[in-house]
Design an enzyme around this catalytic site. Structure first.
Site, short mmCIF file in Angstrom:
data_model
loop_
_atom_site.label_atom_id
_atom_site.label_comp_id
_atom_site.label_asym_id
_atom_site.label_seq_id
_atom_site.Cartn_x
_atom_site.Cartn_y
_atom_site.Cartn_z
N CYS A 131 46.01 30.33 36.41
CA CYS A 131 44.83 30.42 37.34
C CYS A 131 43.35 30.61 36.65
O CYS A 131 43.13 30.37 35.68
CB CYS A 131 44.89 31.51 38.44
SG CYS A 131 43.97 31.29 40.01
N ASP A 200 44.73 40.09 41.81
CA ASP A 200 44.06 40.47 42.88
C ASP A 200 44.27 41.81 43.33
O ASP A 200 43.61 42.23 44.24
CB ASP A 200 44.87 39.46 43.70
CG ASP A 200 44.51 37.74 43.62
OD1 ASP A 200 44.61 37.29 42.44
OD2 ASP A 200 43.21 37.57 44.13
P1 RI2 Z 1 39.12 37.72 38.70
C1 RI2 Z 1 42.18 34.78 41.90
O1 RI2 Z 1 42.53 34.51 43.40
C2 RI2 Z 1 43.25 34.49 40.90
O2 RI2 Z 1 44.42 34.90 41.32
C3 RI2 Z 1 42.84 35.54 39.85
O3 RI2 Z 1 43.71 35.82 38.97
C4 RI2 Z 1 42.32 36.68 40.54
O4 RI2 Z 1 41.42 36.05 41.73
C5 RI2 Z 1 41.34 37.63 39.77
O5 RI2 Z 1 40.36 36.80 39.49
P2 RI2 Z 1 41.99 33.21 44.15
O6 RI2 Z 1 40.85 33.70 44.90
O7 RI2 Z 1 38.48 38.68 39.77
O8 RI2 Z 1 41.61 31.96 43.28
O9 RI2 Z 1 39.37 38.30 37.35
O10 RI2 Z 1 42.95 33.19 45.32
O11 RI2 Z 1 37.85 36.74 38.70
#
Ligand code: RI2
Length: 318
Positions: A131, A200
């Protein structure tokens, strides 16, 4: 609800604003906007407006716990100010200041995570990430800036392909990146020295809730006995889990997975699209936070330090 605040809420829902840390900061800034634009004539009215905005923001996405934690941080100061009978003007200032503290603290936390986490990356390491996580990328970028030669395998991360963003960010930094399909993780795992992902949410038992597919990467990493490292600001730790609440896994629209026309041709089937999965603590070697590197079993301590002040009533007040 103020239009600008409603737009921020919609952007979080549609994932125009995404990433657990970013949505937490966006929510805090939306609360500051609410305070700045408020035309309330009494403190009671102002508190009501703030709580409406807080509830709207929290309802946008259910899994990333940084979102309610960020909102709680601001609301806690709102309540304290209101209890102390601050004037309406001072109460607004108090809320705006709380939002700024949260945003600044969250940005600094990511930088710290980069510093601490980079120490775990060695010259010549090949890293896999899944991701798009600013915390995980900060670790990789910081190690690269220290002059370490690193190779990264980034998963595409279906259905929304956040792996493209990850690849773009890393390649702009001059880091050697290979983009791979999610189902190629086990094929490449023997080439990998370390897995680094974001979070998350982290539960009281140290379980990680992160983008769907993370637990499969962890499973593959365990098989070849390489470190599985998580970068997570302490705002990602879930106080609800102390009192037995489960973290809700968001299920997003099927249309993110398959084009409606293709689906029509396939026939009458259901399409499921859970956004996150749970990686048990036994699969996690360490969690890099801004307070230091902890084993997953240290999560409860982080929760006690950061959210020990919360009574169960305060937890569910919004
Ligand atoms: P940071 C994202 O969720 C991903 O799952 C990623 O690993 C997590 O947030 C943390 O991201 P989504 O918003 O806070 O893409 O480290 O569903 O940037």
């Amino acid at each position: 609800m103020d239009e600008e605040v409603e737009r921020i809420a919609e952007d979080i829902e549609s994932m125009k604003i995404r990433g657990a840390g970013r949505i937490a900061r966006a929510a805090a800034s939306a609360l500051a906007i609410t305070a700045r634009k408020s035309s309330a004539t009494s403190s009671e009215e102002f508190v009501g407006e703030m709580l409406d905005a807080a509830r709207r923001l929290i309802a946008t996405r259910p899994t990333a716990v940084s979102l309610p934690n960020s909102v709680r941080f601001v609301v806690k100061r709102l309540r304290e100010g209101s209890k102390a009978r601050l004037s309406l003007g001072s109460l607004k200032e108090h809320v705006i200041e709380a939002s700024e503290i949260l945003i600044e603290g969250s940005e600094q936390a990511v930088t710290r995570i980069g510093e601490y986490g980079s120490k775990m990356i060695e010259e010549g390491d090949t890293v896999m990430t899944h991701c798009n996580s600013s915390a995980a990328l900060e670790i990789i970028k910081t190690a690269h800036k220290q002059g370490k030669k690193i190779k990264v395998y980034a998963t595409e991360t279906r259905p929304l392909f956040q792996g493209h963003i990850t690849s773009q960010i890393l390649s702009k930094e001059g880091i050697d990146v290979s983009l791979i399909c999610d189902n190629a993780v086990r094929f490449f795992i023997s080439k990998i020295d370390k897995v680094i992902v974001g979070a998350d949410a982290i539960a009281a038992n140290g379980a990680l809730i992160n983008k769907i597919g993370t637990s499969l990467v962890a499973l593959a990493a365990k098989e070849v006995a390489i470190p599985f490292i998580v970068g997570a600001e302490t705002i990602k730790f879930s106080p609800e889990t102390i009192v037995g609440e489960l973290i809700k896994i968001e299920e997003r629209p099927w249309s993110e997975v398959i084009n409606p026309e293709i689906l029509r041709n396939i026939g009458k089937i259901s399409v499921r699209n859970p956004s996150f999965d749970v990686t048990p603590p036994e699969y996690i070697d360490m969690i890099v936070t801004e307070k230091g590197v902890i084993p997953p079993q240290g999560s409860i301590q982080i929760l006690e330090e950061n959210y020990g002040w919360m009574t169960p009533e305060e937890l569910f007040i919004l």
